[in-house]
Design an enzyme around this catalytic site. Structure first.
Site: not given
Ligand code: NAP
Length: 248
Positions: A143, A157
């Site tokens: 990130s 985080y």
């Molecule tokens: P999100 O919509 O909250 O999705 C998170 C996903 O991770 C969900 O499918 C969730 O599954 C899964 N998950 C959470 N804990 C888990 C576990 N213990 N085992 C297996 N699956 C798990 O988030 P997102 O924004 O798409 O983020 C995805 C990644 O991108 C993350 O690593 C986040 O830190 C990173 N990121 C996001 C952003 C942003 O602005 N959105 C920016 C930089 C980095 P369930 O719901 O089925 O539990």
């Protein structure tokens, strides 16, 4: 693109979009999820409707037994993994350092860091030419917070993602002689539901206009970068961290 792609955290957000786009480009996809079977099933259905092949596999990727079961299920049902997107991650409610406790720190490290080590281990055991594999590619989810520090609420985080940057470098060097490329993406502000978990509903609208490109990003814009890093078109790219943050 051909091969078997595992997307951890594929039930929503960036993971779901990467799974769908990856299937459209030819991968057979394992959509891992933890708590949302309906959302994972919807991703699998969407892939099927478009003519692709995917299965949903429940598993907490911060739990070793679940990770082993995830990869064994893929072996059995889809064949040997060729591409891993270490995407699953969590964020907590925003809190200053004075309010952070050990339990929440450790749960953050477990899901955001330990999971990527465990999944990379299982992938390497199958992809490594030293273990009879055919090689492969791994993309880790970092990130922009790793660079920015997460001050005023997201320190734990940001630190977990900083660890992923270091992990990506070391893993890439370790696995390069074994036919495995390892890279990371470092997204900025992307429109997904993760921001709701921070308890700051105005975050995207407030911070979007401050990004140099003038807006927040879309999951597709990250998925494209991930799929390129996993693809043969990136055959000479390893130990790289690709910022996908609109200049932020
Ligand atoms: P999100 O919509 O909250 O999705 C998170 C996903 O991770 C969900 O499918 C969730 O599954 C899964 N998950 C959470 N804990 C888990 C576990 N213990 N085992 C297996 N699956 C798990 O988030 P997102 O924004 O798409 O983020 C995805 C990644 O991108 C993350 O690593 C986040 O830190 C990173 N990121 C996001 C952003 C942003 O602005 N959105 C920016 C930089 C980095 P369930 O719901 O089925 O539990």
């Amino acid at each position: 693109m051909t091969g078997v792609l595992i997307v951890t955290g594929g039930s929503r957000g960036i993971g779901a979009t990467t799974a769908t786009l990856g299937a459209a480009r030819g991968y057979t996809v394992a959509v891992n999820y933890n708590r949302n079977p309906d959302r994972a099933a919807a991703v699998v259905e969407e892939i099927g409707r478009a003519g692709g092949r995917a299965i949903a596999i429940q598993g907490d990727v911060g739990n070793e037994a679940d990770v082993v079961r995830l990869f064994e299920t893929v072996d059995r049902e889809l064949g040997r993994v060729t591409a891993l997107f270490n995407n699953a991650g969590v964020i907590h409610l925003m809190k200053p350092i004075t309010e952070l406790g050990q339990a929440e720190l450790e749960s953050m490290w477990r899901v955001n860091i330990t999971s990527q080590f465990l999944c990379a281990r299982e992938a390497a055991r199958r992809m490594s030419t030293r273990h009879g594999g055919q090689g492969g590619a791994i993309v880790n989810m970092s990130s922009a917070a790793a660079r920015l520090g997460g001050a005023n609420g997201s320190l734990s985080y940001a630190a977990s993602k900083g660890a992923i940057d270091t992990f990506t470098c070391g893993l890439a060097l370790e696995l390069a002689p074994q036919g495995i490329r390892v890279n990371a993406v470092r997204p900025g502000l992307i429109e997904t539901e993760i921001h709701d978990d921070m308890g700051d509903e105005t975050r995207l609208a407030r911070l979007g206009p401050m990004v140099p490109l003038g807006r927040h990003g879309r999951p597709e814009e990250v998925a494209e970068a991930v799929l390129w890093l996993l693809s043969p078109q990136a055959s000479y790219v390893t130990n790289s961290i690709l910022d996908v943050g609109g200049g932020r």
